[in-house]
Design a protein around this motif. Structure first.
Motif, PDB file in Angstrom:
ATOM      1  N   ASP A  19      64.902  32.144  22.241  1.00  0.00           N
ATOM      2  CA  ASP A  19      64.753  31.265  21.388  1.00  0.00           C
ATOM      3  C   ASP A  19      63.402  30.580  21.944  1.00  0.00           C
ATOM      4  O   ASP A  19      62.836  29.629  21.208  1.00  0.00           O
ATOM      5  CB  ASP A  19      65.623  30.149  21.375  1.00  0.00           C
ATOM      6  CG  ASP A  19      66.960  30.467  20.719  1.00  0.00           C
ATOM      7  OD1 ASP A  19      66.895  31.610  20.052  1.00  0.00           O
ATOM      8  OD2 ASP A  19      67.716  29.694  20.426  1.00  0.00           O
ATOM      9  N   PHE A  20      62.791  31.041  22.768  1.00  0.00           N
ATOM     10  CA  PHE A  20      61.356  30.333  23.441  1.00  0.00           C
ATOM     11  C   PHE A  20      60.472  31.198  23.621  1.00  0.00           C
ATOM     12  O   PHE A  20      60.754  32.546  23.785  1.00  0.00           O
ATOM     13  CB  PHE A  20      61.631  29.882  24.865  1.00  0.00           C
ATOM     14  CG  PHE A  20      62.638  28.889  25.093  1.00  0.00           C
ATOM     15  CD1 PHE A  20      62.043  27.521  25.222  1.00  0.00           C
ATOM     16  CD2 PHE A  20      64.046  28.826  24.931  1.00  0.00           C
ATOM     17  CE1 PHE A  20      63.084  26.304  25.045  1.00  0.00           C
ATOM     18  CE2 PHE A  20      65.035  27.938  25.273  1.00  0.00           C
ATOM     19  CZ  PHE A  20      64.440  26.546  25.311  1.00  0.00           C
ATOM     20  N   SER A  21      59.091  31.087  23.076  1.00  0.00           N
ATOM     21  CA  SER A  21      58.042  31.372  23.088  1.00  0.00           C
ATOM     22  C   SER A  21      57.364  31.791  24.557  1.00  0.00           C
ATOM     23  O   SER A  21      57.995  31.093  25.570  1.00  0.00           O
ATOM     24  CB  SER A  21      56.890  31.016  22.318  1.00  0.00           C
ATOM     25  OG  SER A  21      56.609  29.922  22.884  1.00  0.00           O
ATOM     26  N   ARG A  22      56.623  33.001  24.856  1.00  0.00           N
ATOM     27  CA  ARG A  22      56.035  33.225  26.244  1.00  0.00           C
ATOM     28  C   ARG A  22      55.431  31.997  26.594  1.00  0.00           C
ATOM     29  O   ARG A  22      55.330  31.398  27.832  1.00  0.00           O
ATOM     30  CB  ARG A  22      55.421  34.329  26.155  1.00  0.00           C
ATOM     31  CG  ARG A  22      54.585  34.789  27.524  1.00  0.00           C
ATOM     32  CD  ARG A  22      55.838  35.329  28.451  1.00  0.00           C
ATOM     33  NE  ARG A  22      56.155  36.509  28.084  1.00  0.00           N
ATOM     34  CZ  ARG A  22      55.288  37.796  28.433  1.00  0.00           C
ATOM     35  NH1 ARG A  22      54.219  37.842  29.055  1.00  0.00           N
ATOM     36  NH2 ARG A  22      55.910  38.826  28.023  1.00  0.00           N
ATOM     37  N   SER A  23      54.728  31.459  25.914  1.00  0.00           N
ATOM     38  CA  SER A  23      53.728  30.062  26.078  1.00  0.00           C
ATOM     39  C   SER A  23      54.561  28.902  26.461  1.00  0.00           C
ATOM     40  O   SER A  23      54.251  28.154  27.542  1.00  0.00           O
ATOM     41  CB  SER A  23      52.767  29.656  24.846  1.00  0.00           C
ATOM     42  OG  SER A  23      53.558  29.601  23.635  1.00  0.00           O
ATOM     43  N   ARG A  24      55.607  28.828  25.748  1.00  0.00           N
ATOM     44  CA  ARG A  24      56.684  27.669  26.003  1.00  0.00           C
ATOM     45  C   ARG A  24      57.162  27.744  27.465  1.00  0.00           C
ATOM     46  O   ARG A  24      57.428  27.051  28.301  1.00  0.00           O
ATOM     47  CB  ARG A  24      57.806  27.721  25.224  1.00  0.00           C
ATOM     48  CG  ARG A  24      58.837  26.629  25.345  1.00  0.00           C
ATOM     49  CD  ARG A  24      58.264  25.273  24.821  1.00  0.00           C
ATOM     50  NE  ARG A  24      59.365  24.305  25.486  1.00  0.00           N
ATOM     51  CZ  ARG A  24      60.602  23.662  24.914  1.00  0.00           C
ATOM     52  NH1 ARG A  24      60.561  24.557  23.687  1.00  0.00           N
ATOM     53  NH2 ARG A  24      61.011  22.720  25.094  1.00  0.00           N
ATOM     54  N   ILE A  25      57.668  28.948  27.682  1.00  0.00           N
ATOM     55  CA  ILE A  25      58.185  29.426  29.082  1.00  0.00           C
ATOM     56  C   ILE A  25      57.010  29.414  30.416  1.00  0.00           C
ATOM     57  O   ILE A  25      57.396  28.719  31.270  1.00  0.00           O
ATOM     58  CB  ILE A  25      58.831  30.843  29.085  1.00  0.00           C
ATOM     59  CG1 ILE A  25      60.059  30.867  28.345  1.00  0.00           C
ATOM     60  CG2 ILE A  25      58.933  31.474  30.403  1.00  0.00           C
ATOM     61  CD1 ILE A  25      60.303  32.320  28.050  1.00  0.00           C
ATOM     62  N   ASP A 145      62.597  26.577  16.824  1.00  0.00           N
ATOM     63  CA  ASP A 145      61.369  26.930  17.706  1.00  0.00           C
ATOM     64  C   ASP A 145      61.628  28.399  17.564  1.00  0.00           C
ATOM     65  O   ASP A 145      60.501  29.147  17.881  1.00  0.00           O
ATOM     66  CB  ASP A 145      61.923  26.613  19.265  1.00  0.00           C
ATOM     67  CG  ASP A 145      61.014  26.463  20.384  1.00  0.00           C
ATOM     68  OD1 ASP A 145      59.688  26.624  19.695  1.00  0.00           O
ATOM     69  OD2 ASP A 145      61.124  26.462  21.322  1.00  0.00           O
ATOM     70  N   LEU A 146      62.946  29.241  17.342  1.00  0.00           N
ATOM     71  CA  LEU A 146      62.790  30.523  17.154  1.00  0.00           C
ATOM     72  C   LEU A 146      61.927  30.805  15.984  1.00  0.00           C
ATOM     73  O   LEU A 146      61.286  32.033  16.035  1.00  0.00           O
ATOM     74  CB  LEU A 146      64.432  30.792  17.119  1.00  0.00           C
ATOM     75  CG  LEU A 146      64.713  32.358  16.761  1.00  0.00           C
ATOM     76  CD1 LEU A 146      64.094  33.266  17.917  1.00  0.00           C
ATOM     77  CD2 LEU A 146      66.064  32.711  16.725  1.00  0.00           C
ATOM     78  N   ALA A 147      62.152  30.150  14.992  1.00  0.00           N
ATOM     79  CA  ALA A 147      61.591  30.551  13.585  1.00  0.00           C
ATOM     80  C   ALA A 147      60.207  30.421  13.767  1.00  0.00           C
ATOM     81  O   ALA A 147      59.340  31.421  13.413  1.00  0.00           O
ATOM     82  CB  ALA A 147      62.059  29.528  12.497  1.00  0.00           C
ATOM     83  N   HIS A 148      59.625  29.412  14.553  1.00  0.00           N
ATOM     84  CA  HIS A 148      58.167  29.123  14.731  1.00  0.00           C
ATOM     85  C   HIS A 148      57.733  30.557  15.353  1.00  0.00           C
ATOM     86  O   HIS A 148      56.496  31.031  15.038  1.00  0.00           O
ATOM     87  CB  HIS A 148      58.145  27.957  15.420  1.00  0.00           C
ATOM     88  CG  HIS A 148      56.617  27.629  15.889  1.00  0.00           C
ATOM     89  ND1 HIS A 148      55.702  27.775  16.799  1.00  0.00           N
ATOM     90  CD2 HIS A 148      55.678  26.853  14.952  1.00  0.00           C
ATOM     91  CE1 HIS A 148      54.752  27.508  16.746  1.00  0.00           C
ATOM     92  NE2 HIS A 148      54.495  26.839  15.489  1.00  0.00           N
TER      93      HIS A 148
END
Length: 304
Positions: A19-25, A145-148
């Motif tokens: 559910d998280f983008s690489r940049s968020r991680i 967040d997942l849809a984004h």
């Protein structure tokens, strides 16, 4: 518990936290929110070994400084994951200097309220791409967040398509073509973009065009974006000798007898796969009245 072969921390987390983008991680790692074997880890390049124990702590979403503002919205599509709007002219998408209120972000906040996800750790609407202030038409907003993450991935992979209609000066000899010229910040006029070599800061920009309708000394173009640089269609169209009618930055400045709010550029179609179901979606934004009026005037001139 890590049971796989040695792997870089951010890549392993991206596989575990879909559910998280690489940049968020990576941002969580930088904020000391990732703990490996009871020790905070601050580098995304850290290597995990079999048997390592990883914990992730999510910080509270940052408070939003923007105020919701109830404004009419022209909704083309909506469900629990996705919102597609037909943006009017004279509306800025994101707040910026001189436009702290009255933006699409303010309007979406008022409409969606607490249903929006804390995308990027900030409670704000998940606008996937932008449109210039006076460019009208279809724009995507992710509600989760997942849809984004998945919608942005589609744009990057070019599996989501964006088609525009524009009325421009001149009559091209060909019926279609491709403009592949890098675009960057204008070296002198900071409000403008320009064709700029990559070694001087330009970024790859590719625009496909075809003639939709010939209108005498004007043309109704259909543009398809392969990349999404700031002012891309406006810069490319002007560069090939066909500036968009009404464009205050790149236009020819000639009177056409119709009072336009800005450039005659409209985000006409969005083609994408639904970020959750995978279903094919197509959103078509009706032409705004000023665009239709200009077409009528030019058709009469061309026929007379």
């Amino acid at each position: 518990m890590v049971s796989s072969q040695p792997e870089r921390l951010d890549r392993w987390l991206a596989n575990q936290l879909s559910d998280f983008s690489r940049s968020r991680i990576q941002k969580l790692i930088e904020q000391n929110c990732v703990v490996v074997n009871a020790q905070p880890c601050t580098t995304k390049k850290a290597t995990l070994q079999a048997g390592d124990f990883v914990q992730v702590y999510l910080p509270a979403s940052q408070p939003l400084e923007l105020l919701p503002e109830a404004m009419p919205l022209d909704i083309l599509y909506e469900d629990d994951h996705l919102l597609i709007l037909n943006k009017p002219a004279d509306m800025v998408v994101h707040p910026a200097a001189g436009h702290a209120t009255g933006t699409l972000v303010n309007a979406v906040l008022a409409y969606c309220g607490d249903t929006l996800a804390g995308i990027g750790g900030v409670q704000r609407p998940g606008i996937v791409h932008r449109l210039d202030k006076d460019t009208t038409g279809a724009i995507m907003i992710a509600k989760t967040d997942l849809a984004h993450q998945r919608l942005q991935a589609q744009l990057k992979a070019k599996t989501a398509g964006r088609e525009y209609l524009a009325i421009a000066y001149g009559a091209p000899k060909a019926e279609q073509g491709t403009i592949n010229l890098p675009i960057g910040r204008h070296p002198v006029e900071r409000k403008k973009q320009a064709i700029l070599p990559e070694e001087k800061g330009g970024r790859v920009a590719i625009t496909h065009w075809q003639v939709y309708e010939r209108l005498g000394n004007y043309t109704l173009f259909q543009f398809r974006l392969e990349t999404g640089r700031t002012h891309q269609i406006r810069v490319h169209s002007a560069h090939i000798g066909h500036p968009i009618v009404g464009d205050p930055l790149y236009g020819a400045g000639r009177s056409i007898g119709v009072n336009l709010p800005g450039q005659a550029l409209h985000a006409w179609k969005l083609r994408l796969k639904h970020p959750i179901s995978g279903e094919d979606l197509e959103a078509i934004a009706p032409l705004p009245p000023t665009f239709t009026k200009l077409l009528t005037v030019l058709r009469r001139r061309a026929a007379g």
